[in-house]
Write a protein that holds these residues in place. Structure first.
Motif, short mmCIF file in Angstrom:
data_model
loop_
_atom_site.label_atom_id
_atom_site.label_comp_id
_atom_site.label_asym_id
_atom_site.label_seq_id
_atom_site.Cartn_x
_atom_site.Cartn_y
_atom_site.Cartn_z
N VAL A 1 -66.57 -1.25 -19.98
CA VAL A 1 -66.60 0.11 -20.54
C VAL A 1 -67.83 0.31 -21.42
O VAL A 1 -68.52 1.33 -21.34
CB VAL A 1 -65.31 0.40 -21.33
CG1 VAL A 1 -65.43 1.72 -22.09
CG2 VAL A 1 -64.11 0.46 -20.39
N LEU A 2 -68.12 -0.68 -22.28
CA LEU A 2 -69.27 -0.56 -23.20
C LEU A 2 -70.60 -0.50 -22.47
O LEU A 2 -71.59 -0.01 -23.03
CB LEU A 2 -69.26 -1.73 -24.18
CG LEU A 2 -68.15 -1.72 -25.23
CD1 LEU A 2 -68.14 -3.01 -26.02
CD2 LEU A 2 -68.30 -0.53 -26.17
N ILE B 1 -70.97 5.94 -22.03
CA ILE B 1 -70.46 5.39 -23.29
C ILE B 1 -71.63 5.06 -24.21
O ILE B 1 -71.60 5.34 -25.42
CB ILE B 1 -69.60 4.14 -23.04
CG1 ILE B 1 -68.36 4.50 -22.21
CG2 ILE B 1 -69.20 3.49 -24.35
CD1 ILE B 1 -67.42 5.48 -22.86
N VAL C 1 -64.12 4.89 -26.56
CA VAL C 1 -63.83 3.82 -25.61
C VAL C 1 -62.39 3.84 -25.10
O VAL C 1 -62.13 3.54 -23.93
CB VAL C 1 -64.15 2.45 -26.25
CG1 VAL C 1 -63.58 1.30 -25.44
CG2 VAL C 1 -65.66 2.29 -26.42
N PRO D 1 -73.69 -0.13 -28.86
CA PRO D 1 -72.66 -1.03 -28.34
C PRO D 1 -73.16 -2.46 -28.28
O PRO D 1 -74.34 -2.70 -28.03
CB PRO D 1 -72.37 -0.47 -26.95
CG PRO D 1 -73.61 0.27 -26.58
CD PRO D 1 -74.21 0.79 -27.84
#
Length: 325
Positions: free
Chosen positions: A277-278, A283, A52, A294
Motif C-alpha cells: 500500500v505504501l 498513497i 492507508v 512513506p
C-alpha cells in the motif's frame, strides 16, 4: 460406569481437539482489525493512518478501524496494545519517541518496547528542520556552531515541549558540537515556530509541515534538515550533516507493530500488505500533500532500528538531563 466415564472423557477430548483445529484452520483475518494510533485525530500521522487504512482493508479483505489513543508521549496507546491479545486483530501506529526515548523519560512505563511488541514495518517520516529567525547571522550548520561558541548562552531554540523528539534532537546537536544553546519549550510546534518568527528565540526545531508557509513568505530561514539524507519533500534543503555537523542524524519516524507473540505468518502478511500500500503512487502523493514521506522495512530492520535508537537517545537524555513536561 467406568465405560461411560471413559466415553465422556474421550468425547470431551475430541470436542476440544476439534475446536482447536477449527481455530488453527480459520483464515486470518476473519474480522475487522483495530489500528491504534498514538496521536490525536487531525494530526499528520493520524492523517497518514486514515490514508492507508481503506487501501489496506482492500488488501486484507476486512475493515481496518482507527482507534486514536494519544497521551504520555504515545505511551497510553502503546501500553494498551502491549496488553492486547496477540492474534493479529490489534496493531499500533507509534512514533520513534514512544518506542525509543520513552523508556529513559518515563520511570514507570507501562510497556517495554523490546519485549512487548512484534515489529511489522516502518510506516513514514515527518522530517525535522532546524530553522532560524532571518536576522540571525548564520545561514548553515557550520556558521551556527561557530556563532554559538562565540556567543555562549546568547542563542536559544524553541521546541514543541520538553522530552519531545524535537527537544532531544536539539540536545543531540549540542552534544555533538560542544555548544550551548538554551532550550525553551512551548506547547506544540505552532507556538514554537511563532516564537522564532517573533524573535523570542533564535532558532526552532519543527516538522517540515509546520514551517512550509513561513518559509515561502520569508519569515523563517532554514539552517538544515535534521535527517540523515535530504528530504524528497524539500530536496534543496541541505542536511546538518553535510553543512557542518558530520554524522548528525535525527528523524521523526513512525512504525507499525503488533503485540509480542503475534504469529509470524500474520506479521509477514501485514508487512507485505502494508508495504504494498505504501508503495502505491497515489498513497505517496497523498503522503507528500500532508508533508510526510512513506517508509518501509522488514520486521527485523525495524527491530534493529529500535534497539540502536533506544541506546542513542538514552545517552542524550542522560547527558542533557532532559525531562518530560
Amino acid at each position: 460406569m467406568k465405560l461411560i466415564r471413559l466415553w465422556l472423557t474421550t468425547l470431551c477430548f475430541a470436542c476440544a481437539s476439534s475446536h482447536a483445529n477449527a481455530q488453527a484452520t480459520t483464515p486470518w483475518p476473519a474480522k475487522p482489525i483495530r489500528l491504534v494510533v498514538t496521536f490525536p485525530a487531525g494530526g499528520s500521522s493520524d492523517a497518514a493512518a486514515r490514508i492507508v487504512a481503506p487501501r489496506l482493508a482492500e488488501h486484507l479483505g476486512q475493515p481496518v478501524v482507527i482507534d486514536n489513543r494519544p497521551g504520555a508521549g504515545g505511551g497510553l496507546g502503546l501500553g494498551l496494545v502491549a496488553k492486547a491479545p496477540a492474534d493479529g486483530y490489534t496493531i499500533v501506529l507509534a512514533s520513534a519517541g514512544g518506542l525509543t526515548a520513552n523508556p529513559a523519560l518515563y520511570p514507570n512505563l507501562a510497556y517495554n518496547p523490546g519485549r512487548d511488541f512484534a515489529p511489522i514495518t516502518l510506516f513514514g517520516t515527518s522530517p525535522f528542520v532546524l530553522v532560524a529567525n532571518p536576522a540571525l547571522p548564520a545561514n548553515n550548520a557550520k556558521e551556527l556552531v561557530a556563532l554559538a561558541r562565540a556567543q555562549v548562552g546568547k542563542l536559544s531554540y524553541a521546541s514543541g515541549g520538553s522530552g519531545t523528539a524535537m527537544h532531544l534532537s536539539g540536545e543531540l546537536l549540542k552534544s555533538m558540537t560542544g555548544s550551548y544553546i538554551l532550550h525553551i519549550p512551548y506547547r506544540g510546534s505552532a507556538p514554537a515556530v511563532m516564537a522564532v518568527m517573533s524573535g523570542e528565540t533564535s532558532l526552532a526545531i519543527a516538522d517540515i509541515a509546520s514551517i512550509q508557509p513561513q518559509l515561502k513568505s520569508g519569515r523563517l530561514k532554514v539552517i538544515g534538515i535534521m535527517g540523515k539524507e535530504r528530504s524528497t519533500l524539500a530536496p534543496d534543503m541541505p542536511t546538518l550533516a553535510e553543512s557542518g555537523i558530520p554524522g548528525y542524524e535525527a528523524s521523526g519516524w513512525f512504525a507499525i507493530l503488533a503485540p509480542a507473540g503475534t504469529p509470524k505468518a500474520i506479521i509477514a502478511r501485514l508487512n507485505t500488505e502494508i508495504t504494498a500500500v505504501l508503495r502505491l503512487p497515489e498513497i505517496r502523493e497523498r503522503f507528500a500533500a500532508a508533508a510526510l514521506e512513506p517508509l518501509t522495512s522488514t520486521p527485523e530492520q525495524l527491530g534493529e532500528l529500535m534497539k540502536t535508537e533506544t541506546v542513542k537517545w538514552a545517552a542524550v537524555i542522560r547527558q542533557s538531563g532532559a525531562k518530560v513536561d
